[in-house]
Design a protein around this motif. Structure first.
Motif, PDB file in Angstrom:
ATOM      1  N   MET A  23       9.164  23.972 -34.161  1.00 42.78           N
ATOM      2  CA  MET A  23      10.016  23.776 -32.809  1.00 42.78           C
ATOM      3  C   MET A  23      10.297  24.668 -31.876  1.00 42.78           C
ATOM      4  N   VAL A  24      10.387  25.861 -32.543  1.00 39.18           N
ATOM      5  CA  VAL A  24      10.916  26.918 -31.489  1.00 39.18           C
ATOM      6  C   VAL A  24       9.655  27.443 -30.740  1.00 39.18           C
ATOM      7  N   VAL A  25       8.644  27.506 -31.359  1.00 44.04           N
ATOM      8  CA  VAL A  25       7.382  28.030 -30.991  1.00 44.04           C
ATOM      9  C   VAL A  25       6.989  26.866 -29.752  1.00 44.04           C
ATOM     10  N   THR A  26       6.987  25.577 -30.162  1.00 47.49           N
ATOM     11  CA  THR A  26       6.622  24.476 -29.036  1.00 47.49           C
ATOM     12  C   THR A  26       7.269  24.777 -27.769  1.00 47.49           C
ATOM     13  N   ALA A  29       6.221  27.858 -25.845  1.00 48.05           N
ATOM     14  CA  ALA A  29       5.141  27.578 -25.297  1.00 48.05           C
ATOM     15  C   ALA A  29       5.205  26.523 -24.040  1.00 48.05           C
ATOM     16  N   LEU A  30       6.146  25.779 -23.936  1.00 42.02           N
ATOM     17  CA  LEU A  30       6.497  24.914 -23.031  1.00 42.02           C
ATOM     18  C   LEU A  30       7.043  25.719 -21.791  1.00 42.02           C
ATOM     19  N   GLN A  31       7.997  26.601 -22.194  1.00 43.14           N
ATOM     20  CA  GLN A  31       8.457  27.437 -21.272  1.00 43.14           C
ATOM     21  C   GLN A  31       7.362  28.322 -20.495  1.00 43.14           C
ATOM     22  N   LEU A  32       6.453  28.807 -21.300  1.00 43.30           N
ATOM     23  CA  LEU A  32       5.617  29.927 -20.910  1.00 43.30           C
ATOM     24  C   LEU A  32       4.579  29.073 -19.973  1.00 43.30           C
ATOM     25  N   SER A  33       4.185  27.761 -20.185  1.00 37.92           N
ATOM     26  CA  SER A  33       3.386  26.870 -19.318  1.00 37.92           C
ATOM     27  C   SER A  33       4.068  26.596 -18.049  1.00 37.92           C
ATOM     28  N   GLN A  34       5.291  26.658 -18.010  1.00 39.29           N
ATOM     29  CA  GLN A  34       6.171  26.471 -16.751  1.00 39.29           C
ATOM     30  C   GLN A  34       6.109  27.573 -15.902  1.00 39.29           C
ATOM     31  N   ARG A  51       0.637  33.033 -27.939  1.00 35.19           N
ATOM     32  CA  ARG A  51       1.686  34.082 -27.527  1.00 35.19           C
ATOM     33  C   ARG A  51       2.846  33.725 -27.731  1.00 35.19           C
ATOM     34  N   ALA A  52       3.338  32.358 -28.185  1.00 36.12           N
ATOM     35  CA  ALA A  52       4.608  32.010 -28.415  1.00 36.12           C
ATOM     36  C   ALA A  52       4.921  32.311 -29.940  1.00 36.12           C
ATOM     37  N   VAL A  53       3.651  31.915 -30.700  1.00 33.92           N
ATOM     38  CA  VAL A  53       3.639  32.371 -32.031  1.00 33.92           C
ATOM     39  C   VAL A  53       3.828  33.845 -32.475  1.00 33.92           C
ATOM     40  N   GLY A  54       3.157  34.715 -31.639  1.00 33.20           N
ATOM     41  CA  GLY A  54       3.472  36.072 -31.694  1.00 33.20           C
ATOM     42  C   GLY A  54       4.682  36.698 -31.380  1.00 33.20           C
ATOM     43  N   GLU A  55       5.353  36.084 -30.339  1.00 31.95           N
ATOM     44  CA  GLU A  55       6.644  36.538 -30.129  1.00 31.95           C
ATOM     45  C   GLU A  55       7.664  36.196 -31.261  1.00 31.95           C
ATOM     46  N   ALA A  56       7.449  34.779 -31.695  1.00 30.65           N
ATOM     47  CA  ALA A  56       8.161  34.815 -32.966  1.00 30.65           C
ATOM     48  C   ALA A  56       8.104  35.704 -34.036  1.00 30.65           C
ATOM     49  N   ALA A  57       6.731  35.873 -34.366  1.00 28.64           N
ATOM     50  CA  ALA A  57       6.492  36.956 -35.544  1.00 28.64           C
ATOM     51  C   ALA A  57       6.784  38.357 -35.312  1.00 28.64           C
TER      52      ALA A  57
END
Length: 74
Positions: A23-26, A29-34, A51-57
């Motif tokens: 949920m956090v990664v999704t 990713a939506l924020q990044l898309s915007q 990128r979102a998964v990498g930021e979480a990791a």
């Protein structure tokens, strides 16, 4: 395709489970898309979900779980 072990990421980052991580990664990713049109650092070519998964990791994301409003059915 880049392989990332979600189970390892959520455990290392202290996230309660992989569903919360998803949920956090999704959401990220939506924020990044915007923001995609304003990105100038070459990340526009990178897959936003990667990128979102990498930021979480790397511990770059924070999240807050808010309780869902309840509905009284009388």
């Amino acid at each position: 395709m880049l392989y990332m072990d979600l189970e390892q990421i959520y455990k290392e980052q202290g996230i309660s489970d992989k569903y919360v991580l998803s949920m956090v990664v999704t959401e990220r990713a939506l924020q990044l898309s915007q923001l995609k049109s304003t990105m100038q650092d070459g990340t526009a070519k990178e897959k936003l979900i990667s990128r979102a998964v990498g930021e979480a990791a790397h511990g770059k994301l924070t999240y807050k779980i808010t309780p869902k409003a309840s509905v009284d059915a009388h």
